[in-house]
Design an enzyme around this catalytic site. Sequence first.
Site, mmCIF file in Angstrom:
data_model
loop_
_atom_site.group_PDB
_atom_site.id
_atom_site.type_symbol
_atom_site.label_atom_id
_atom_site.label_comp_id
_atom_site.label_asym_id
_atom_site.label_seq_id
_atom_site.Cartn_x
_atom_site.Cartn_y
_atom_site.Cartn_z
ATOM 1 N N ASP A 1 -9.821 -8.067 -2.389
ATOM 2 C CA ASP A 1 -9.087 -6.833 -2.699
ATOM 3 C C ASP A 1 -8.402 -7.070 -4.049
ATOM 4 O O ASP A 1 -7.186 -7.245 -4.116
ATOM 5 C CB ASP A 1 -8.069 -6.553 -1.585
ATOM 6 C CG ASP A 1 -7.296 -5.254 -1.803
ATOM 7 O OD1 ASP A 1 -7.654 -4.492 -2.728
ATOM 8 O OD2 ASP A 1 -6.319 -5.013 -1.070
ATOM 9 N N GLN B 1 0.858 -1.188 0.000
ATOM 10 C CA GLN B 1 0.000 0.000 0.000
ATOM 11 C C GLN B 1 0.895 1.239 0.000
ATOM 12 O O GLN B 1 1.772 1.366 0.851
ATOM 13 C CB GLN B 1 -0.898 0.009 1.241
ATOM 14 C CG GLN B 1 -1.859 -1.166 1.324
ATOM 15 C CD GLN B 1 -3.003 -1.089 0.334
ATOM 16 O OE1 GLN B 1 -3.200 -0.082 -0.332
ATOM 17 N NE2 GLN B 1 -3.754 -2.167 0.211
ATOM 18 N N GLU C 1 -9.671 4.962 -3.984
ATOM 19 C CA GLU C 1 -9.762 3.637 -3.365
ATOM 20 C C GLU C 1 -11.093 3.593 -2.627
ATOM 21 O O GLU C 1 -11.414 4.519 -1.872
ATOM 22 C CB GLU C 1 -8.602 3.435 -2.389
ATOM 23 C CG GLU C 1 -8.447 2.030 -1.880
ATOM 24 C CD GLU C 1 -7.279 1.284 -2.534
ATOM 25 O OE1 GLU C 1 -7.113 0.107 -2.229
ATOM 26 O OE2 GLU C 1 -6.554 1.884 -3.344
ATOM 27 N N CYS D 1 -9.312 -0.694 -5.806
ATOM 28 C CA CYS D 1 -8.467 0.427 -6.226
ATOM 29 C C CYS D 1 -8.957 0.992 -7.559
ATOM 30 O O CYS D 1 -8.318 1.862 -8.138
ATOM 31 C CB CYS D 1 -7.004 -0.012 -6.333
ATOM 32 S SG CYS D 1 -6.730 -1.344 -7.512
ATOM 33 N N GLU E 1 -3.273 -16.141 -2.558
ATOM 34 C CA GLU E 1 -2.460 -15.148 -3.278
ATOM 35 C C GLU E 1 -1.645 -15.905 -4.321
ATOM 36 O O GLU E 1 -1.151 -17.004 -4.061
ATOM 37 C CB GLU E 1 -1.554 -14.400 -2.309
ATOM 38 C CG GLU E 1 -0.500 -13.507 -2.950
ATOM 39 C CD GLU E 1 -1.067 -12.451 -3.888
ATOM 40 O OE1 GLU E 1 -0.538 -12.320 -5.011
ATOM 41 O OE2 GLU E 1 -2.048 -11.774 -3.507
ATOM 42 N N TYR F 1 -6.827 -12.678 -3.034
ATOM 43 C CA TYR F 1 -5.848 -11.623 -3.367
ATOM 44 C C TYR F 1 -5.240 -11.028 -2.091
ATOM 45 O O TYR F 1 -5.269 -9.809 -1.881
ATOM 46 C CB TYR F 1 -6.493 -10.487 -4.182
ATOM 47 C CG TYR F 1 -7.516 -10.879 -5.213
ATOM 48 C CD1 TYR F 1 -7.128 -11.224 -6.512
ATOM 49 C CD2 TYR F 1 -8.877 -10.875 -4.920
ATOM 50 C CE1 TYR F 1 -8.077 -11.566 -7.473
ATOM 51 C CE2 TYR F 1 -9.829 -11.212 -5.872
ATOM 52 C CZ TYR F 1 -9.425 -11.558 -7.146
ATOM 53 O OH TYR F 1 -10.366 -11.888 -8.093
ATOM 54 N N ASN G 1 -1.619 -8.195 4.354
ATOM 55 C CA ASN G 1 -1.908 -6.869 4.902
ATOM 56 C C ASN G 1 -3.207 -6.853 5.708
ATOM 57 O O ASN G 1 -3.225 -6.452 6.877
ATOM 58 C CB ASN G 1 -1.978 -5.855 3.751
ATOM 59 C CG ASN G 1 -2.185 -4.442 4.215
ATOM 60 O OD1 ASN G 1 -1.478 -3.954 5.084
ATOM 61 N ND2 ASN G 1 -3.171 -3.759 3.655
#
Length: 369
Positions: free
Chosen positions: A301, A190, A360, A326, A239, A218, A223
């Site tokens: 995400d 980020q 975002e 995003c 991921e 994802y 995070n």
Amino acid sequence: MATLDVNPQRYQQQLAEKVQRLTDMFAPYQAPELEVFESPDQHYRMRAEFRVWHEGEEMYYIMFNQETREKYRVDQFPAASRLINDLMPLLIDAMKDNESLRRKLFQVDFLSTLSGEILVSLLYHRQLDDAWIENAKALKQRLNDEGFNLNLIGRARKMKIVLDRDYVVEKLDVNGKPYTYQQVENSFTQPNGKVAEKMLEWAVDCTQESQGDLLELYCGNGNFSLALAQNFERVLATELAKPSVESAQYNIAANKIENVQIIRMSAEEFTEAMEGKREFRRLKDNGIDLKSYNCNTIFVDPPRSGMDVDTCKMVQGYERILYISCNPETLKENLDILSETHHITRFALFDQFPYTHHMEAGVMLERKA
């Protein structure tokens, strides 16, 4: 990096324009009132990349005007963290009279943290030799002696030389609790540290009093997984990028979190596994029995392209969907499918990218009665 007009006096105006734009975009979905999370109005960006221009004995950072493609000199960059701005002139001064360090240097990448660590990558149009290594070690020592907690990487074609390590360790504060994150060079992180903290706090708040397990697609370096783990019995996160999976495993251990399991799969592969279309050995090898999970909530995400139709259909199978985006345009496309079965109960704007058109967004969706 593109031209950026960082003007703190304009910050609230540009934020108000984004609020209006996002509110109008999502009006058709009967979204609740928008929750707005501001960024610092300068020194908010944790990473920056600059080209390097050589002019006789002079050497300096440059950027390019996005419209005219004209280059312009950059000595300070107000969007970037104070740490990056403090280091920029000292780094260039230390290199410009050193033939080994300056020769065919064409780019410098900075990755900084709120925790005070910084990683610098020097990119060259030539192969790096022992002389470069010796001079780079001396440069690193000199800058560390001046108070920087710095690591250095040299890159050339098919070549990467790491002086000590190729990552930084970030610490993000989530409702007063610190979380440690390994952030590896050239991996996604980020960009806006302060807004990243607000995103984590919002996601934790949205999932308070959750029941059962969480499925996350994802997950990057974990995070969100780490912060959300407190609200669920177990977290199963997927991921695809190998460096991100390795960082996620590092972060799970560093934070002593025991109820998060990361599996290296794409969202599309995971959809096939969930639907029983394919068996994946890596699930079996990691001792993961998908049927043993009781997931009422799914967190996504996705990249800028959003989710494909099959993944959207799979995601619709969950009672609650937490979606960070995003790219509101692809979020909107996905909502055309998701809103058939779910309605929005929380709606947020995170100003990750001040003074740009980028936004975002976050939505919490719950199954319609």
